[in-house]
Design a protein around this motif. Sequence first.
Motif, PDB file in Angstrom:
ATOM      1  N   GLN A 255     -27.684 -38.740 -21.281  1.00  0.00           N
ATOM      2  CA  GLN A 255     -26.398 -39.024 -20.250  1.00  0.00           C
ATOM      3  C   GLN A 255     -26.254 -38.580 -19.361  1.00  0.00           C
ATOM      4  O   GLN A 255     -25.963 -38.389 -19.103  1.00  0.00           O
ATOM      5  CB  GLN A 255     -25.669 -38.024 -21.522  1.00  0.00           C
ATOM      6  CG  GLN A 255     -25.072 -39.030 -23.213  1.00  0.00           C
ATOM      7  CD  GLN A 255     -24.097 -38.715 -23.417  1.00  0.00           C
ATOM      8  OE1 GLN A 255     -22.933 -39.315 -23.609  1.00  0.00           O
ATOM      9  NE2 GLN A 255     -25.040 -38.014 -24.392  1.00  0.00           N
ATOM     10  N   GLU A 256     -26.737 -37.285 -19.250  1.00  0.00           N
ATOM     11  CA  GLU A 256     -26.457 -36.494 -17.847  1.00  0.00           C
ATOM     12  C   GLU A 256     -27.426 -37.341 -16.781  1.00  0.00           C
ATOM     13  O   GLU A 256     -27.089 -37.551 -15.945  1.00  0.00           O
ATOM     14  CB  GLU A 256     -26.579 -34.337 -17.979  1.00  0.00           C
ATOM     15  CG  GLU A 256     -26.537 -34.301 -16.442  1.00  0.00           C
ATOM     16  CD  GLU A 256     -26.836 -32.835 -16.131  1.00  0.00           C
ATOM     17  OE1 GLU A 256     -27.851 -32.590 -16.340  1.00  0.00           O
ATOM     18  OE2 GLU A 256     -25.710 -31.914 -17.080  1.00  0.00           O
ATOM     19  N   GLU A 257     -28.691 -37.176 -17.175  1.00  0.00           N
ATOM     20  CA  GLU A 257     -29.719 -37.918 -16.138  1.00  0.00           C
ATOM     21  C   GLU A 257     -29.226 -39.191 -16.007  1.00  0.00           C
ATOM     22  O   GLU A 257     -29.939 -39.475 -14.853  1.00  0.00           O
ATOM     23  CB  GLU A 257     -31.284 -37.572 -16.968  1.00  0.00           C
ATOM     24  CG  GLU A 257     -32.728 -38.283 -16.381  1.00  0.00           C
ATOM     25  CD  GLU A 257     -33.476 -37.975 -16.851  1.00  0.00           C
ATOM     26  OE1 GLU A 257     -34.408 -39.019 -17.191  1.00  0.00           O
ATOM     27  OE2 GLU A 257     -33.509 -37.159 -17.351  1.00  0.00           O
ATOM     28  N   ASP A 258     -29.199 -40.162 -17.164  1.00  0.00           N
ATOM     29  CA  ASP A 258     -29.195 -41.382 -17.195  1.00  0.00           C
ATOM     30  C   ASP A 258     -27.522 -41.758 -15.895  1.00  0.00           C
ATOM     31  O   ASP A 258     -27.598 -42.777 -15.184  1.00  0.00           O
ATOM     32  CB  ASP A 258     -28.015 -41.759 -17.742  1.00  0.00           C
ATOM     33  CG  ASP A 258     -29.887 -42.343 -19.041  1.00  0.00           C
ATOM     34  OD1 ASP A 258     -30.673 -42.059 -18.714  1.00  0.00           O
ATOM     35  OD2 ASP A 258     -29.594 -42.519 -20.024  1.00  0.00           O
ATOM     36  N   LYS A 259     -26.959 -40.813 -15.897  1.00  0.00           N
ATOM     37  CA  LYS A 259     -25.216 -40.850 -14.836  1.00  0.00           C
ATOM     38  C   LYS A 259     -25.831 -40.626 -13.643  1.00  0.00           C
ATOM     39  O   LYS A 259     -25.447 -40.986 -12.457  1.00  0.00           O
ATOM     40  CB  LYS A 259     -24.081 -39.861 -15.051  1.00  0.00           C
ATOM     41  CG  LYS A 259     -23.279 -39.918 -14.395  1.00  0.00           C
ATOM     42  CD  LYS A 259     -22.068 -38.809 -14.714  1.00  0.00           C
ATOM     43  CE  LYS A 259     -20.967 -39.127 -14.493  1.00  0.00           C
ATOM     44  NZ  LYS A 259     -19.938 -37.949 -14.576  1.00  0.00           N
ATOM     45  N   ASP A 314     -34.732 -30.762 -27.337  1.00  0.00           N
ATOM     46  CA  ASP A 314     -35.201 -31.531 -25.797  1.00  0.00           C
ATOM     47  C   ASP A 314     -34.406 -30.766 -25.034  1.00  0.00           C
ATOM     48  O   ASP A 314     -33.139 -30.155 -25.450  1.00  0.00           O
ATOM     49  CB  ASP A 314     -35.025 -32.538 -25.492  1.00  0.00           C
ATOM     50  CG  ASP A 314     -35.792 -33.394 -24.107  1.00  0.00           C
ATOM     51  OD1 ASP A 314     -35.213 -32.878 -23.416  1.00  0.00           O
ATOM     52  OD2 ASP A 314     -35.702 -34.036 -23.723  1.00  0.00           O
ATOM     53  N   LYS A 315     -35.107 -29.666 -24.108  1.00  0.00           N
ATOM     54  CA  LYS A 315     -34.390 -28.782 -23.168  1.00  0.00           C
ATOM     55  C   LYS A 315     -32.644 -29.802 -21.963  1.00  0.00           C
ATOM     56  O   LYS A 315     -32.181 -29.047 -21.772  1.00  0.00           O
ATOM     57  CB  LYS A 315     -35.094 -28.843 -21.969  1.00  0.00           C
ATOM     58  CG  LYS A 315     -36.005 -27.305 -22.006  1.00  0.00           C
ATOM     59  CD  LYS A 315     -36.937 -26.991 -20.986  1.00  0.00           C
ATOM     60  CE  LYS A 315     -37.923 -25.480 -21.037  1.00  0.00           C
ATOM     61  NZ  LYS A 315     -38.426 -25.092 -20.563  1.00  0.00           N
ATOM     62  N   LYS A 316     -32.939 -30.152 -22.223  1.00  0.00           N
ATOM     63  CA  LYS A 316     -31.722 -31.024 -22.232  1.00  0.00           C
ATOM     64  C   LYS A 316     -30.850 -31.224 -22.086  1.00  0.00           C
ATOM     65  O   LYS A 316     -29.436 -31.519 -21.533  1.00  0.00           O
ATOM     66  CB  LYS A 316     -32.244 -33.351 -21.671  1.00  0.00           C
ATOM     67  CG  LYS A 316     -33.079 -33.635 -20.451  1.00  0.00           C
ATOM     68  CD  LYS A 316     -33.832 -34.728 -20.933  1.00  0.00           C
ATOM     69  CE  LYS A 316     -34.443 -35.324 -20.336  1.00  0.00           C
ATOM     70  NZ  LYS A 316     -35.372 -36.762 -20.849  1.00  0.00           N
ATOM     71  N   VAL A 317     -30.349 -30.763 -23.533  1.00  0.00           N
ATOM     72  CA  VAL A 317     -29.345 -30.890 -24.365  1.00  0.00           C
ATOM     73  C   VAL A 317     -28.699 -29.830 -23.698  1.00  0.00           C
ATOM     74  O   VAL A 317     -27.146 -29.659 -23.490  1.00  0.00           O
ATOM     75  CB  VAL A 317     -29.785 -30.461 -25.890  1.00  0.00           C
ATOM     76  CG1 VAL A 317     -29.224 -30.302 -26.850  1.00  0.00           C
ATOM     77  CG2 VAL A 317     -30.339 -31.987 -26.587  1.00  0.00           C
ATOM     78  N   ALA A 318     -29.505 -28.332 -24.081  1.00  0.00           N
ATOM     79  CA  ALA A 318     -28.782 -26.854 -23.472  1.00  0.00           C
ATOM     80  C   ALA A 318     -28.480 -27.320 -22.032  1.00  0.00           C
ATOM     81  O   ALA A 318     -27.289 -26.666 -22.245  1.00  0.00           O
ATOM     82  CB  ALA A 318     -30.039 -25.721 -23.213  1.00  0.00           C
ATOM     83  N   ARG A 319     -28.375 -27.768 -21.613  1.00  0.00           N
ATOM     84  CA  ARG A 319     -28.183 -27.818 -19.388  1.00  0.00           C
ATOM     85  C   ARG A 319     -26.838 -28.954 -19.729  1.00  0.00           C
ATOM     86  O   ARG A 319     -26.817 -28.953 -19.176  1.00  0.00           O
ATOM     87  CB  ARG A 319     -28.719 -29.215 -19.011  1.00  0.00           C
ATOM     88  CG  ARG A 319     -30.425 -28.441 -18.830  1.00  0.00           C
ATOM     89  CD  ARG A 319     -30.968 -28.442 -17.193  1.00  0.00           C
ATOM     90  NE  ARG A 319     -31.540 -29.507 -17.533  1.00  0.00           N
ATOM     91  CZ  ARG A 319     -33.077 -29.975 -17.879  1.00  0.00           C
ATOM     92  NH1 ARG A 319     -33.518 -28.774 -18.006  1.00  0.00           N
ATOM     93  NH2 ARG A 319     -33.814 -31.214 -18.348  1.00  0.00           N
ATOM     94  N   GLN A 320     -26.414 -29.884 -20.714  1.00  0.00           N
ATOM     95  CA  GLN A 320     -25.107 -30.632 -21.332  1.00  0.00           C
ATOM     96  C   GLN A 320     -24.325 -30.188 -22.261  1.00  0.00           C
ATOM     97  O   GLN A 320     -24.459 -29.805 -23.026  1.00  0.00           O
ATOM     98  CB  GLN A 320     -25.268 -31.872 -21.845  1.00  0.00           C
ATOM     99  CG  GLN A 320     -26.388 -33.108 -20.319  1.00  0.00           C
ATOM    100  CD  GLN A 320     -26.941 -33.648 -21.005  1.00  0.00           C
ATOM    101  OE1 GLN A 320     -26.759 -34.606 -20.908  1.00  0.00           O
ATOM    102  NE2 GLN A 320     -28.202 -34.124 -21.525  1.00  0.00           N
TER     103      GLN A 320
END
Length: 355
Positions: A255-259, A314-320
Amino acid sequence: MAVPAGPLTLMSQIYRKVLPDVHRELERWKKKADQIPDPELRRQAHASMETKAFHCEGGAIYSLLAGDKRREIISFIVAYQTISDYLDNLCDRSTSLDPEDFRCLHQSMLDALTPGAVHSDYYRFRGSCSDGGYLSELVATCQHILRRMDAWKTIHPSLLELAGFYCDLQVHKHVEKDQRVPRLIAWFKKYRDRLPEMSWYEFAACSGSTLGIFCIVSYAAARGDEMRTLTGTIRNSYFPWVQGLHILMDYFVDQEEDKREGDLNFCNYYGSEEEMMKRFNYFIEEADDAIDNMPDRRFHKMINRGLLGIYLADKKVARQKNVRILARKLIRRAGGSGMFFFINGWVYRRLRQSI
């Protein structure tokens, strides 16, 4: 070779029999990508393998259904998924917004499933692009493996149906931003009467997975004549629910990356986080129910739990922050096996990224 029916056996076979062959295949295609004359195509080919290798790793788990044809099926899965990821990069990160261009590029995914199909100039709407035969060689690899299967003509209609959904999605979601949602809604309306109750964005998610294709091809390698009845069972088990769960998890963590990149993310269309979580739980339940008629049911249920665990690791989860909080609820919902695959995915991804 017996299909693994427990988490420990499955992970053991993945680490010993699947991942080493996947990485050998990827290295082979990376060397082919080195020879691409066009610098932008070469960059996107490498980027697709470097950032999305886990798509090939996850898809190749289905090769464990192929018996002694496992390595051959891994070659198919890696080649086909590499086409998918490469084209996704070209469409996501290119200056082109031409639906004819996207349709022409994705014709390669249909040709790859059709032994004997003549390779066209897939880049012809992009001007003078030269990949040195890279995409055509990926297509030819898939065709060669399918051609050797006794059941390929039996499975071909279902493969094309699933790939057709995938290709349509890729065309509609990459055009001009103000055209994307209207095109996707109009596309959904063509199929709504043949679908269980769902939204247009959930249908789009169900269409965006290659898992059903990999499952059908893997079984076809081992079961031959059985595919006359088994193909429909697999198709109806994987589409829409298992594939939908797969892609919803993909969008959930992105979600954050796509935004940031201005890319379409289907999770944004839920009215609230509560509604989104309710639907995620519904997809989990329906995916579990959908595989009840499948052979090797325990294997496929582990895949469902593995999808949750691996994506949520995924590491992306921890950043959101919000995603992290919701992810914890989904992990608990997945039970002990979901937690097992989450821990494995968490450790494996971080070990790979440290190499």
